[in-house]
Design a protein around this motif. Sequence first.
Motif, PDB file in Angstrom:
ATOM      1  N   LYS B 184       0.833  -1.223   0.000  1.00  0.00           N
ATOM      2  CA  LYS B 184       0.000   0.000   0.000  1.00  0.00           C
ATOM      3  C   LYS B 184       0.862   1.265   0.000  1.00  0.00           C
ATOM      4  O   LYS B 184       0.412   2.332  -0.387  1.00  0.00           O
ATOM      5  CB  LYS B 184      -0.964   0.010   1.191  1.00  0.00           C
ATOM      6  N   SER B 188      -0.253   1.523  -4.275  1.00  0.00           N
ATOM      7  CA  SER B 188      -1.448   0.834  -3.783  1.00  0.00           C
ATOM      8  C   SER B 188      -2.401   0.495  -4.922  1.00  0.00           C
ATOM      9  O   SER B 188      -2.656   1.321  -5.800  1.00  0.00           O
ATOM     10  CB  SER B 188      -2.175   1.715  -2.763  1.00  0.00           C
ATOM     11  N   ASP B 190      -5.364  -0.809  -3.921  1.00  0.00           N
ATOM     12  CA  ASP B 190      -6.635  -0.877  -3.191  1.00  0.00           C
ATOM     13  C   ASP B 190      -7.585   0.210  -3.690  1.00  0.00           C
ATOM     14  O   ASP B 190      -7.124   1.280  -4.105  1.00  0.00           O
ATOM     15  CB  ASP B 190      -6.385  -0.686  -1.690  1.00  0.00           C
TER      16      ASP B 190
END
Lengths: 328, 275
Positions: B184, B188, B190
């Motif tokens: 991350k 990252s 995400d």
Amino acid sequence: MAENIEKRPYKANLEVYSETLQRLAEKDSGIIAVTSDSRGSGKLVPFGEKYPEQIIEVGIAEQNLVGVAAGLASCGKKVFATSPACFLSARALEQIKNDVAYSNNPVNVVGISAGVSYGALGTTHHSLHDYAVLRAIHNIIVVAPADNYETEQAIQQAADWPEPVYLRFGKKAMPFLKDDEKDEVFKLGKGRVITKGDDAVIIACGETVYPALEAASVLETEGIATMVISMHTIKPLDTGLLKKAAEKCKVVVTVEEHSVNGGLGEACAAYLMQHSIFRPVKIMGIPDEYTVTGSQTEIFNHYGINKTGISDAVKNLLQNVSMDKADK
Amino acid sequence: MTSKELKIKSIEYRRKILQYIVKAKAGHTGGSLSCVDVLNVLYNEVMHVSPENFTSPDRDRYIQSKGHCVEALFVVLADKGFFPEEDLNTLCRYQSHYIGHPTRKVNGVEQNTGALGHGLPIASGMAIAAKLDHKAYKVYTLLGDGEMPEGSNWEAALSAAQYELDNLCAIVDKNGLQITAATKDVCSTDPLDKKWEAFGWAVREVDGNDVDALKEALLAAPFEKGKPSVIIAHTTKGKGVSFMENQLKWHHKVPTLEEFDKANQELENAAALLL
């Protein structure tokens, strides 16, 4: 010699690529074309219409194109992964190296609109590095057919070639190199002698063979007998033919639609030097610079890749040889 | 295999991964330990592939995109009988075929991998071939979360969805660490589930070190007809060895003999608790 040949109808090698692939696909459902939004520029629209199950479209994504092609080939498909040569041999180079060549997935990697075919579109769209980078990768052969006959033969053989193949096509209609190919045997990996002669040898590939042939016509009128070789397979180089030709002739000129660095010319020169065949060599191609823009013909003319430029190169080398002799 | 047998198998694999890495003085310890449960379940419970059918066009296929964790793959392939386990004594040695990344010179390895971002496109090509040939085999590929920024993954994600490759299943070994730092903090990807979903994939998230959860998810794929499946497997880098878990340095650190003994003891204890 070149004048007669122009009377025979001819088309772009790309069109022959598409037609040959269609003929192969008719008999073999394992023939698969993979394209990256390039079926139009690859002349594969008729192929896709006729064999919609046998064309895979991945969109503008060259890395994926080659990876998918490798996966298909590993499952027994005869794959022709088609994309503009400039992107295919640069953006997807690691996939060609690892997924195709290193993994020995016999994909036919087809670089279209190669060299300076996209002349006016500029450097981003020129592919003048592909021979050099692919020559340095093990287990892939590099092929640039010159005319429609060579193209058809090369594709047919590539379809069943057990190892990976890189095929390179330009956009321009290409005259036949000979009036008739009757009794000729075309073989990937073997150079093709177009004219015989023992004063000079011009070794060219792809779309530069025809201007080489025109140069030989000019030289013939001046009493210089020139051997012209279409070295359609750049790797592996037909060193047997190269050796024979260089030993027979006084000078060697190579011509290619590629950077002078790392292409056909350097391959020939390296072989000759390392085998103690000392002949004057001139490597003609695109110098180490970003090319001028213009049509392919204009760019060729700019760099002397035409009958005058090539024949002058031969004459200059021959003159140097005779001056050297006179000095002695 | 029962749940307990599968768990014991994972511990056995972990011990062997460490054993051969120590012997070779090379290897990717942390990632091999994080992903080995996925391989355990794939090869023992899910895939129809064996040394006997490995040349069959109908076999299931596995591509290890995160090729650096080859030790996990080699240990599992040896256990399945693809080659004698003692061959692994040559791991990373001069002229050995058992190099630090998967190669087809090793029986059972489908494709040469190692450079990241290559597995998914190749697996997609195999899945397309299955569709063209009307074959029922499935294709699995294991990706690392650290390799997700490679653009080729997302190129392949797009075309796999376009071609509705519901015979393709990707597993992301999401252990959260890569060579430099936490994933991350490097680049990252995400929210990873949302990204895959947005690319047209059916997504499931599981505890990637829980063999039961993995088995359930892998056997359930395809999760949706007409969509490729992805399992985001939340794992622990260095799983199973207390002093290696979630420690960046164990990305490719080789245990000393003392560390190996300690790790081995921990794994033996864990196995004993299951018996």
